[in-house]
Design a protein around this motif. Sequence first.
Motif, PDB file in Angstrom:
ATOM      1  N   ARG A   1       0.818  -1.216   0.000  1.00  0.00           N
ATOM      2  CA  ARG A   1       0.000   0.000   0.000  1.00  0.00           C
ATOM      3  C   ARG A   1       0.852   1.266   0.000  1.00  0.00           C
ATOM      4  O   ARG A   1       0.324   2.366   0.132  1.00  0.00           O
ATOM      5  N   GLY A   2       2.155   1.126  -0.131  1.00  0.00           N
ATOM      6  CA  GLY A   2       3.035   2.291  -0.176  1.00  0.00           C
ATOM      7  C   GLY A   2       3.345   2.885   1.181  1.00  0.00           C
ATOM      8  O   GLY A   2       3.723   4.046   1.270  1.00  0.00           O
ATOM      9  N   MET A   3       3.200   2.116   2.234  1.00  0.00           N
ATOM     10  CA  MET A   3       3.496   2.614   3.573  1.00  0.00           C
ATOM     11  C   MET A   3       4.975   2.392   3.875  1.00  0.00           C
ATOM     12  O   MET A   3       5.598   1.481   3.352  1.00  0.00           O
ATOM     13  N   GLU A   4       5.521   3.230   4.712  1.00  0.00           N
ATOM     14  CA  GLU A   4       6.918   3.117   5.105  1.00  0.00           C
ATOM     15  C   GLU A   4       7.014   2.508   6.496  1.00  0.00           C
ATOM     16  O   GLU A   4       6.213   2.819   7.366  1.00  0.00           O
ATOM     17  N   THR A   5       7.996   1.664   6.698  1.00  0.00           N
ATOM     18  CA  THR A   5       8.252   1.082   8.005  1.00  0.00           C
ATOM     19  C   THR A   5       9.291   1.941   8.711  1.00  0.00           C
ATOM     20  O   THR A   5      10.383   2.151   8.195  1.00  0.00           O
ATOM     21  N   ILE A   6       8.941   2.443   9.878  1.00  0.00           N
ATOM     22  CA  ILE A   6       9.851   3.289  10.648  1.00  0.00           C
ATOM     23  C   ILE A   6      10.678   2.365  11.531  1.00  0.00           C
ATOM     24  O   ILE A   6      10.226   1.909  12.567  1.00  0.00           O
ATOM     25  N   ASP A   7      11.904   2.091  11.088  1.00  0.00           N
ATOM     26  CA  ASP A   7      12.804   1.220  11.832  1.00  0.00           C
ATOM     27  C   ASP A   7      14.230   1.735  11.642  1.00  0.00           C
ATOM     28  O   ASP A   7      14.441   2.849  11.151  1.00  0.00           O
ATOM     29  N   ALA A   8      15.194   0.919  12.031  1.00  0.00           N
ATOM     30  CA  ALA A   8      16.597   1.330  11.945  1.00  0.00           C
ATOM     31  C   ALA A   8      16.983   1.665  10.505  1.00  0.00           C
ATOM     32  O   ALA A   8      17.670   2.664  10.260  1.00  0.00           O
ATOM     33  N   ASP A   9      16.544   0.852   9.539  1.00  0.00           N
ATOM     34  CA  ASP A   9      16.878   1.111   8.134  1.00  0.00           C
ATOM     35  C   ASP A   9      16.292   2.440   7.671  1.00  0.00           C
ATOM     36  O   ASP A   9      16.945   3.209   6.977  1.00  0.00           O
ATOM     37  N   TRP A  10      15.048   2.705   8.044  1.00  0.00           N
ATOM     38  CA  TRP A  10      14.377   3.950   7.661  1.00  0.00           C
ATOM     39  C   TRP A  10      15.165   5.150   8.188  1.00  0.00           C
ATOM     40  O   TRP A  10      15.394   6.116   7.471  1.00  0.00           O
ATOM     41  N   ILE A  11      15.587   5.067   9.430  1.00  0.00           N
ATOM     42  CA  ILE A  11      16.340   6.168  10.048  1.00  0.00           C
ATOM     43  C   ILE A  11      17.715   6.291   9.395  1.00  0.00           C
ATOM     44  O   ILE A  11      18.139   7.392   9.038  1.00  0.00           O
ATOM     45  N   ARG A  12      18.408   5.163   9.220  1.00  0.00           N
ATOM     46  CA  ARG A  12      19.747   5.181   8.615  1.00  0.00           C
ATOM     47  C   ARG A  12      19.742   5.835   7.236  1.00  0.00           C
ATOM     48  O   ARG A  12      20.650   6.575   6.891  1.00  0.00           O
ATOM     49  N   LYS A  13      18.719   5.563   6.453  1.00  0.00           N
ATOM     50  CA  LYS A  13      18.620   6.131   5.103  1.00  0.00           C
ATOM     51  C   LYS A  13      18.508   7.651   5.139  1.00  0.00           C
ATOM     52  O   LYS A  13      18.886   8.328   4.182  1.00  0.00           O
ATOM     53  N   ARG A  14      17.996   8.188   6.217  1.00  0.00           N
ATOM     54  CA  ARG A  14      17.774   9.624   6.306  1.00  0.00           C
ATOM     55  C   ARG A  14      18.874  10.373   7.046  1.00  0.00           C
ATOM     56  O   ARG A  14      18.934  11.592   6.978  1.00  0.00           O
ATOM     57  N   LEU A  15      19.734   9.654   7.731  1.00  0.00           N
ATOM     58  CA  LEU A  15      20.851  10.312   8.410  1.00  0.00           C
ATOM     59  C   LEU A  15      21.879  10.749   7.379  1.00  0.00           C
ATOM     60  O   LEU A  15      22.233   9.985   6.479  1.00  0.00           O
TER      61      LEU A  15
ATOM     62  N   ASP B   1      22.834   6.534  23.613  1.00  0.00           N
ATOM     63  CA  ASP B   1      22.967   5.074  23.610  1.00  0.00           C
ATOM     64  C   ASP B   1      21.701   4.401  23.084  1.00  0.00           C
ATOM     65  O   ASP B   1      21.763   3.359  22.423  1.00  0.00           O
ATOM     66  N   VAL B   2      20.558   5.007  23.307  1.00  0.00           N
ATOM     67  CA  VAL B   2      19.296   4.442  22.827  1.00  0.00           C
ATOM     68  C   VAL B   2      19.234   4.520  21.304  1.00  0.00           C
ATOM     69  O   VAL B   2      18.841   3.560  20.637  1.00  0.00           O
ATOM     70  N   VAL B   3      19.652   5.658  20.741  1.00  0.00           N
ATOM     71  CA  VAL B   3      19.679   5.796  19.277  1.00  0.00           C
ATOM     72  C   VAL B   3      20.650   4.775  18.689  1.00  0.00           C
ATOM     73  O   VAL B   3      20.355   4.144  17.670  1.00  0.00           O
ATOM     74  N   SER B   4      21.784   4.579  19.324  1.00  0.00           N
ATOM     75  CA  SER B   4      22.746   3.575  18.861  1.00  0.00           C
ATOM     76  C   SER B   4      22.128   2.182  18.864  1.00  0.00           C
ATOM     77  O   SER B   4      22.305   1.407  17.917  1.00  0.00           O
ATOM     78  N   LYS B   5      21.382   1.859  19.915  1.00  0.00           N
ATOM     79  CA  LYS B   5      20.729   0.552  19.994  1.00  0.00           C
ATOM     80  C   LYS B   5      19.677   0.398  18.901  1.00  0.00           C
ATOM     81  O   LYS B   5      19.536  -0.683  18.320  1.00  0.00           O
ATOM     82  N   ILE B   6      18.949   1.467  18.620  1.00  0.00           N
ATOM     83  CA  ILE B   6      17.948   1.421  17.547  1.00  0.00           C
ATOM     84  C   ILE B   6      18.642   1.153  16.217  1.00  0.00           C
ATOM     85  O   ILE B   6      18.224   0.286  15.446  1.00  0.00           O
ATOM     86  N   LEU B   7      19.723   1.873  15.955  1.00  0.00           N
ATOM     87  CA  LEU B   7      20.428   1.726  14.680  1.00  0.00           C
ATOM     88  C   LEU B   7      21.088   0.359  14.535  1.00  0.00           C
ATOM     89  O   LEU B   7      21.263  -0.137  13.423  1.00  0.00           O
TER      90      LEU B   7
END
Length: 140
Positions: free
Chosen positions: A38-52, A71-77
């Motif tokens: 349906r063209g939805m985006e998954t907000i996860d580590a990959d989604w964030i990494r692509k935008r950093l 440290d929390v952002v590091s764990k997410i990534l």
Amino acid sequence: MIEVAGSMPHFIAIIANKSKPKNCVNSSITLLRNAQQRGMETIDADWIRKRLSGKRGEKSALATALGVGPDVVSKILKGERSVHASEIPKVIEFFASQDTRRESARLRLLQEIQTLDEQEARFLLGSLGVYRGQRREEEP
């Protein structure tokens, strides 16, 4: 797993699958496939990494925007922690505000370019060519 329908910053819905029982894996995979269809985006580590962008302090700024430690952002990534449903609007806002600042800078640049005389325009084009040449040499 979190999905956002539509594109940033105009998202339609946020769906959060908070439960983590073993039998939930298949439903999570199905939910992900349906969301992607349906063209939805998954907000996860990959989604964030692509935008950093890789700029210094960016991960720390994201942590501040989320109200968590770096440290929390590091764990997410690293995939050791998922993005919580309550953090999704903050993540989207963080990256949307970056996009807005980039677009604003581009707009200001275009406005300035329109005011250049011929000599200034040639100088700017020459400088840009030198800069791009240096960037190509630095790239592996």
